[in-house]
Design an enzyme around this catalytic site. Sequence first.
Site, PDB file in Angstrom:
ATOM      1  N   ASP A  56       0.861  -1.173   0.000  1.00  0.00           N
ATOM      2  CA  ASP A  56       0.000   0.000   0.000  1.00  0.00           C
ATOM      3  C   ASP A  56       0.900   1.226   0.000  1.00  0.00           C
ATOM      4  OD1 ASP A  56      -2.624   1.213  -0.001  1.00  0.00           O
ATOM      5  OD2 ASP A  56      -2.145   1.922   2.012  1.00  0.00           O
ATOM      6  N   THR A  57       0.470   2.255  -0.686  1.00  0.00           N
ATOM      7  CA  THR A  57       1.215   3.507  -0.774  1.00  0.00           C
ATOM      8  C   THR A  57       0.249   4.661  -0.589  1.00  0.00           C
ATOM      9  OG1 THR A  57       2.846   2.538  -2.278  1.00  0.00           O
ATOM     10  CG2 THR A  57       2.668   4.949  -2.262  1.00  0.00           C
TER      11      THR A  57
END
Length: 189
Positions: free
Chosen positions: A70-71
Site C-alpha cells: 500500500d502507498t
Amino acid sequence: MIHLASKSPRRRELLSQLGLDFGVLDVDIPEHPAAGEPPLDYVRRVAREKAGAGLLRVSGSPGAIVLAADTEVVADGEVFGKPVDALQARAMLGRLNGREHQVISSVCLADAGREAQAECVSKVRFGQLGEDELDAYIACGEWQGKAGGYAIQGRGGALVAHLSGSYSGVMGLPLYETRQLLRRFGVAL
C-alpha cells in the site's frame, strides 16, 4: 509461486523488474483510515490486509507466497488517498503545491506460516506551480487512481522539484525493501 495481491499495473511493472515470475490476485479491501489511526499504521494495516486476502485466495496452493503493498501520500498528518473526482484531485494538488509531503509505502510478504513487512518513507517536494499548470495536469486525467492525485512516473514527475527516498516507493512498490523481504523468504532473484 509468488502472487501479487494488487490491481495496480505499476506494481506489476515494478515487480517484473526483479525478474520474477508471478501471478496476480485481484483483491479488494476497504482503504479508509480508522479514526485516530496514524498514517504509518494505516499503510501497514492495509498492506497486511491485502496480503491476508490474497492468502485466502491461494490457500490450497502449497508453497504460495503473497506479496501486497500500500502507498499513501501524507501531508500535515493527513492521508490523502485517491481522489474521487477532478475537483478533489485539484484540491489535493493545490495543498501539495510548493510544499514537501511524505509518501509512505508498506510491503507485506506472507505464506501459510509466516509474515514479514517493511516500510519506506520518501519525501517529495513539489515546485511552485501556477494555477494554469495545475489545471493542465488535472485536464490530462493522469490523477485518476493515484494516491495524492499524481503519478511521479508520468507527467506528474514534472511537478516534483525534489525527491528524497525511493522513486519506486513513490510509484507504489519500493523495490529495495521488496527484494529484502523476498530474500528473507528464500526467493532467488
